[in-house]
Design a protein around this motif. Structure first.
Motif, PDB file in Angstrom:
ATOM      1  N   ILE A   1      75.023 -44.098   9.193  1.00  0.00           N
ATOM      2  CA  ILE A   1      74.752 -43.547   7.695  1.00  0.00           C
ATOM      3  C   ILE A   1      75.986 -42.714   7.181  1.00  0.00           C
ATOM      4  CG2 ILE A   1      73.111 -41.709   6.538  1.00  0.00           C
ATOM      5  CD1 ILE A   1      71.872 -44.296   7.382  1.00  0.00           C
ATOM      6  N   GLY A   2      76.413 -42.051   8.101  1.00  0.00           N
ATOM      7  CA  GLY A   2      77.736 -41.221   7.834  1.00  0.00           C
ATOM      8  C   GLY A   2      79.074 -42.023   7.120  1.00  0.00           C
ATOM      9  N   ALA A   3      79.227 -43.263   7.877  1.00  0.00           N
ATOM     10  CA  ALA A   3      80.210 -43.960   7.699  1.00  0.00           C
ATOM     11  C   ALA A   3      79.742 -44.729   6.252  1.00  0.00           C
ATOM     12  CB  ALA A   3      80.290 -44.873   8.796  1.00  0.00           C
ATOM     13  N   VAL A   4      78.696 -45.279   6.087  1.00  0.00           N
ATOM     14  CA  VAL A   4      78.330 -45.790   5.049  1.00  0.00           C
ATOM     15  C   VAL A   4      78.313 -45.042   3.575  1.00  0.00           C
ATOM     16  CG1 VAL A   4      76.485 -46.916   3.534  1.00  0.00           C
ATOM     17  CG2 VAL A   4      76.505 -47.636   6.085  1.00  0.00           C
ATOM     18  N   LYS A   5      77.820 -43.808   3.812  1.00  0.00           N
ATOM     19  CA  LYS A   5      78.139 -42.517   2.751  1.00  0.00           C
ATOM     20  C   LYS A   5      79.558 -42.486   2.398  1.00  0.00           C
ATOM     21  CE  LYS A   5      73.684 -40.269   3.489  1.00  0.00           C
ATOM     22  NZ  LYS A   5      72.906 -39.141   3.731  1.00  0.00           N
ATOM     23  N   VAL A   6      80.470 -42.490   3.296  1.00  0.00           N
ATOM     24  CA  VAL A   6      81.776 -42.089   3.036  1.00  0.00           C
ATOM     25  C   VAL A   6      82.521 -43.441   2.409  1.00  0.00           C
ATOM     26  CG1 VAL A   6      83.902 -41.979   3.782  1.00  0.00           C
ATOM     27  CG2 VAL A   6      82.084 -40.595   4.766  1.00  0.00           C
TER      28      VAL A   6
END
Length: 395
Positions: A376-381
């Motif tokens: 989730i964090g990687a996609v948001k970035v």
């Protein structure tokens, strides 16, 4: 009735050139084409192979709903699964017991696919291919000899082989009488016990679908009103920018990105790990709503919880029974979260899937929850960086 017949004519004439029926009739496959836009979802085309197999004439089939082929021993749950696939506008492949015009039952593999308009992504037809399932011969012993029974190649008759070793006419009579009883019971079992299609029969169904779509695509190109087999050409749906695609491609976990601003919230990105997990090709996934992974035993309350989280724009984690392309099921430890762009508006929803049977197989020792959060964090970035770059280029 005349009005409906006129609508059935227009169902084909508006979308395809006049030669499409002749071209479809040249195909050897058993299939029907239905129009969900006409009241009653009637059959608008039936192939020669299907008419021969079912015993009906074309006039007896056109304009009727496919339920006319069902009978007293047709599984209601199977019928409901087909109806659910129609409602969700997705492909389904299922074994079903149907009936011919003369009332005789037969097992078949039913493979149904929606036909989409390339103009606006609407479903305009459903193609239903029927492949008769070859029933394997049963071996029954009477103590007096051997009796092998098998279904004929045309699926309509029985061929029998009896070997009787006896010097007594009376004993021979007893054998034949017992064979008659066993044959009768055997026929009942063939109907009562579910039959499963072989891999060969499944491949036949897929090949037939491909051949039908080739014809429909060609004759829709003639009129300029193109059709396709998946909803990847929705109005307003374009490919993700190359920089975002590259960034998302670096994430090795199973996940999909869906666009809540498009009709039916279709998948706009699917990771390689997701394709490996589900068995689908990328073109079979893009443009589809994630519910195509559901099946007959998927809990509706879990689906409702997912819909509720999307409507309230909140993340959620569920355990849901999903199905791969080959119909095998798996428990999906699923986490869904909204993804906002640089301006703070929701751009996408991301769904991260972990096969529960493999959820502890992580080389870095991370828990399933931590693995999901890292995705989730990687996609948001990636999304925020992409939207910032797009905003900078415009200014």
């Amino acid at each position: 009735m005349d009005t409906q017949l006129g609508m059935i004519e227009q169902s084909f004439n508006v979308r395809y050139s006049l030669w499409v029926r002749e071209a479809l009739d040249e195909l050897p496959d058993c299939f029907t084409i239905t129009d969900p836009c006409i009241s009653g979802h009637p059959i608008v085309f039936a192939s020669r192979g299907f008419l021969k197999m079912s015993g009906y004439s074309r006039d007896e089939v056109i304009g009727k709903n496919g339920r006319i082929f069902q009978g007293p021993k047709t599984n209601r749950r199977t019928v409901m699964e087909i109806r659910e696939a129609i409602r969700e506008e997705r492909t389904v492949q299922i074994n079903i017991l149907n009936y011919r015009k003369d009332g005789s039952p037969f097992w078949m593999l039913f493979h149904m696919c929606p036909v989409f308009s390339k103009e606006d992504g609407r479903v305009i037809h459903f193609v239903g291919v029927q492949v008769p399932i070859s029933q394997k011969p049963r071996r029954l012993s009477s103590g007096f000899g051997r009796n092998g029974v098998s279904l004929g190649e045309d699926g309509t008759g029985w061929s029998c082989r009896r070997e009787v070793c006896s010097d007594s006419v009376v004993e021979l009579g007893r054998v034949l009488a017992m064979d008659s009883v066993l044959d009768s019971e055997d026929r009942e079992l063939e109907v009562d016990e579910p039959c499963k299609a072989s891999d060969l029969e499944k491949r036949k169904a897929v090949t037939a679908i491909n051949n039908i779509f080739s014809v429909l695509t060609h004759y829709s190109e003639v009129t300029g009103r193109l059709v396709c087999g998946n909803r990847c050409c929705l109005s307003g749906m374009g490919p993700l920018c190359s920089s975002l695609n590259i960034s998302l491609g670096r994430i090795k976990q199973s996940f999909v990105l869906t666009d809540p601003h498009l009709p039916d919230m279709p998948i706009v990105y699917a990771s390689d790990a997701f394709l490996r997990l589900t068995g689908y090709a990328r073109h079979e996934v893009l443009g589809c709503n994630c519910r195509f992974l559901g099946g007959v035993d998927t809990d509706p309350s879990t689906i409702f919880k997912i819909k509720e989280s999307v409507q309230t724009e909140q993340p959620c984690t569920v355990r849901i029974l999903n199905y791969r392309k080959d119909k095998s099921s798996f428990w999906n430890f699923l986490h869904i979260s909204p993804v906002r762009d640089a301006s703070g508006k929701i751009a996408y929803f991301v769904g991260v899937q972990i096969d529960e049977s493999c959820k502890n197989n992580d080389k870095q020792g991370l828990s399933p929850k931590m693995r999901q959060l890292s995705v989730i964090g990687a996609v948001k970035v990636a999304v925020r960086s992409s939207s910032m770059a797009a905003g900078a280029s415009k200014s």
